[in-house]
Design an enzyme around this catalytic site. Structure first.
Site, PDB file in Angstrom:
ATOM      1  N   GLN A 270      -9.841  -3.964  -3.968  1.00  0.00           N
ATOM      2  CA  GLN A 270     -11.125  -3.456  -3.495  1.00  0.00           C
ATOM      3  C   GLN A 270     -12.226  -3.711  -4.530  1.00  0.00           C
ATOM      4  OE1 GLN A 270     -11.835  -1.566  -0.459  1.00  0.00           O
ATOM      5  NE2 GLN A 270     -13.860  -2.150  -1.148  1.00  0.00           N
TER       6      GLN A 270
ATOM      7  N   CYS B  75     -16.376   1.636   0.129  1.00  0.00           N
ATOM      8  CA  CYS B  75     -15.196   0.793   0.384  1.00  0.00           C
ATOM      9  C   CYS B  75     -14.724   0.895   1.831  1.00  0.00           C
ATOM     10  CB  CYS B  75     -14.078   1.160  -0.586  1.00  0.00           C
ATOM     11  SG  CYS B  75     -13.616   2.888  -0.516  1.00  0.00           S
TER      12      CYS B  75
ATOM     13  N   ARG C  30       0.882  -1.177   0.000  1.00  0.00           N
ATOM     14  CA  ARG C  30       0.000   0.000   0.000  1.00  0.00           C
ATOM     15  C   ARG C  30       0.912   1.218   0.000  1.00  0.00           C
ATOM     16  NH1 ARG C  30      -5.332   1.378   3.351  1.00  0.00           N
ATOM     17  NH2 ARG C  30      -6.055   0.099   1.624  1.00  0.00           N
TER      18      ARG C  30
ATOM     19  N   ASP D 144     -17.175   6.854  -1.903  1.00  0.00           N
ATOM     20  CA  ASP D 144     -15.891   6.760  -1.192  1.00  0.00           C
ATOM     21  C   ASP D 144     -15.650   8.126  -0.546  1.00  0.00           C
ATOM     22  OD1 ASP D 144     -13.331   6.057  -0.318  1.00  0.00           O
ATOM     23  OD2 ASP D 144     -12.400   6.219  -2.285  1.00  0.00           O
TER      24      ASP D 144
ATOM     25  N   HIS E 261      -6.965   0.964  -6.734  1.00  0.00           N
ATOM     26  CA  HIS E 261      -7.264   0.084  -5.590  1.00  0.00           C
ATOM     27  C   HIS E 261      -7.913  -1.195  -6.148  1.00  0.00           C
ATOM     28  CE1 HIS E 261      -7.685  -1.162  -1.599  1.00  0.00           C
ATOM     29  NE2 HIS E 261      -8.593  -0.342  -1.139  1.00  0.00           N
TER      30      HIS E 261
ATOM     31  N   ARG F 259     -13.349  -8.634   0.992  1.00  0.00           N
ATOM     32  CA  ARG F 259     -11.931  -8.354   0.759  1.00  0.00           C
ATOM     33  C   ARG F 259     -11.105  -9.587   1.114  1.00  0.00           C
ATOM     34  NH1 ARG F 259     -10.000  -3.212   0.982  1.00  0.00           N
ATOM     35  NH2 ARG F 259      -8.049  -4.215   0.370  1.00  0.00           N
TER      36      ARG F 259
HETATM   37  N1   CP Z   1     -11.155  -0.201   2.007  1.00  0.00           N
HETATM   38  C1   CP Z   1      -9.903  -0.287   2.473  1.00  0.00           C
HETATM   39  O1   CP Z   1      -8.934  -0.522   1.736  1.00  0.00           O
HETATM   40  O2   CP Z   1      -9.805  -0.093   3.817  1.00  0.00           O
HETATM   41  P1   CP Z   1      -8.466   0.141   4.640  1.00  0.00           P
HETATM   42  O3   CP Z   1      -7.921   1.479   4.193  1.00  0.00           O
HETATM   43  O4   CP Z   1      -8.875   0.147   6.072  1.00  0.00           O
HETATM   44  O5   CP Z   1      -7.491  -0.949   4.312  1.00  0.00           O
HETATM   45  N1  NVA Z   2      -9.820   6.622  -1.821  1.00  0.00           N
HETATM   46  C1  NVA Z   2      -9.511   6.185  -0.485  1.00  0.00           C
HETATM   47  C2  NVA Z   2      -9.736   4.721  -0.347  1.00  0.00           C
HETATM   48  C3  NVA Z   2      -9.525   4.179   1.036  1.00  0.00           C
HETATM   49  C4  NVA Z   2      -9.705   2.699   1.118  1.00  0.00           C
HETATM   50  C5  NVA Z   2      -8.088   6.542  -0.129  1.00  0.00           C
HETATM   51  O1  NVA Z   2      -7.209   6.390  -0.996  1.00  0.00           O
HETATM   52  O2  NVA Z   2      -7.837   6.994   0.978  1.00  0.00           O
END
Ligand code: CP
Ligand code: NVA
Length: 305
Positions: free
Chosen positions: A133, A262, A103, A222, A130, A290
């Site tokens: 997701q 999400c 990430r 989101d 993502h 997930r």
């Molecule tokens: N939706 C998602 O990726 O959640 P987190 O940021 O908590 O991993």
């Molecule tokens: N768009 C959001 C998604 C979080 C799961 C972010 O990048 O923070």
């Protein structure tokens, strides 16, 4: 040859459909508490430059359920690109581990990890995409709607990583994607152009929120400010307010629509409490899936399936 999952188009249509099948098989095994050690003795390095609840826990628990181990490597441990170059981190982790999930902020970091590690690399969210997701979300849609085509999906809010991955999926599976996005916050233009050129789905940016949710089977939202954009939060609130998923807005969608997020949610901003906790919401099924879809991805990439 190793394969990565950095973006949804890394898999073709048949592979994606097979992933949904495998995820459902693995989900059934979890529910029956049936052992399924398909990655026995394997280790997944999990690199996090940003916070996480779902991604971190679902990958770590997923590896455990598959008979392997997930190793959390936060910003303090790795210092990716600061303490050591991304390329060297990738080369070293590949000597200890069987896969990497990352990430990251810049999307180039996850593509560099994939380039320099000779083990599979999975994108656990970048500023651009993502993908895990959205595959998990389509599995949830499949469970609730019984199909993944002939559906109108309205994505409301920011043209961010989640929106870009929806567009990627729409280039492979046929849907009607109505993107309710305010001017100035459009998704990535290359991703949009490429998806439209495939001609698989009808993909449209719609500035009027009421029109954007019209006849929707799925209303998706989101956060308005993603991780790394926190300082823009206040300014964005005013601009995004008309796109908030409320009872009033979803009255324009189909009466049996499902509402998705999400997570994490900013209740009272992009989604009201009434909707998040109401009968249309499937947000916690989404969060659960997930785990199941990522286990299928891990098995596909690391289990010689
Ligand atoms: N939706 C998602 O990726 O959640 P987190 O940021 O908590 O991993
Ligand atoms: N768009 C959001 C998604 C979080 C799961 C972010 O990048 O923070």
């Amino acid at each position: 040859m190793k394969r990565d999952f950095v973006a949804i188009p890394d898999f073709d249509r048949d592979e994606i459909i097979n992933l949904f099948d495998l995820a459902q098989e693995l989900k059934a095994k979890v529910k029956k508490r049936e052992e399924h050690h398909l990655l026995k003795g394997q280790a997944l390095a999990m690199i996090f430059q940003k916070p996480s609840n779902r991604t971190r826990v679902s990958f770590e628990v997923g590896m455990y359920q598959l008979g392997g181990h997930g190793l959390y490597l936060g910003p303090a441990e790795i210092g990716l690109g600061k303490r050591e170059s991304t390329a060297d981190v990738a080369r070293v982790l590949a000597r200890y581990c069987d896969g990497i999930m990352a990430r990251v902020f810049g999307h180039d970091i996850v593509t560099d990890l994939a380039k320099y590690a000779d083990i599979p690399v999975i994108n656990g969210l970048s500023d651009l995409l993502h993908p895990c997701q959205i595959l998990g979300d389509m599995l949830t849609i499949l469970e609730h709607k019984g199909r993944y085509s002939e559906l109108t999906i309205s994505y409301m809010g920011d043209g961010n990583n989640v929106a870009n991955s929806w567009i990627n999926l729409a280039s492979i599976l046929p849907v009607k994607l109505q993107l309710g996005i305010p001017q100035g916050f459009d998704p990535d233009e290359h991703i949009l152009k490429s998806a439209k050129s495939k001609g698989m789905s009808d993909i449209e940016i719609i500035r009027d929120p009421v029109q954007a949710v019209q006849s929707a089977d799925v209303v998706y939202t989101d956060v308005w400010a993603s991780m790394g954009q926190e300082e823009e939060s206040e300014k964005r609130k005013t601009l995004f307010r008309p796109f908030a998923v409320s009872g009033e807005l979803i009255a324009n969608a189909k009466s049996d629509c499902i509402v998705m997020h999400c997570l994490p949610a900013h209740r009272g901003d992009e989604i009201t409490d009434e909707i998040m906790d109401g009968k249309h919401s499937v947000v916690f099924d989404q969060a659960e899936n997930r785990l199941h879809i990522q286990k299928a991805i891990l098995v596909k990439l690391m289990g010689n399936q």
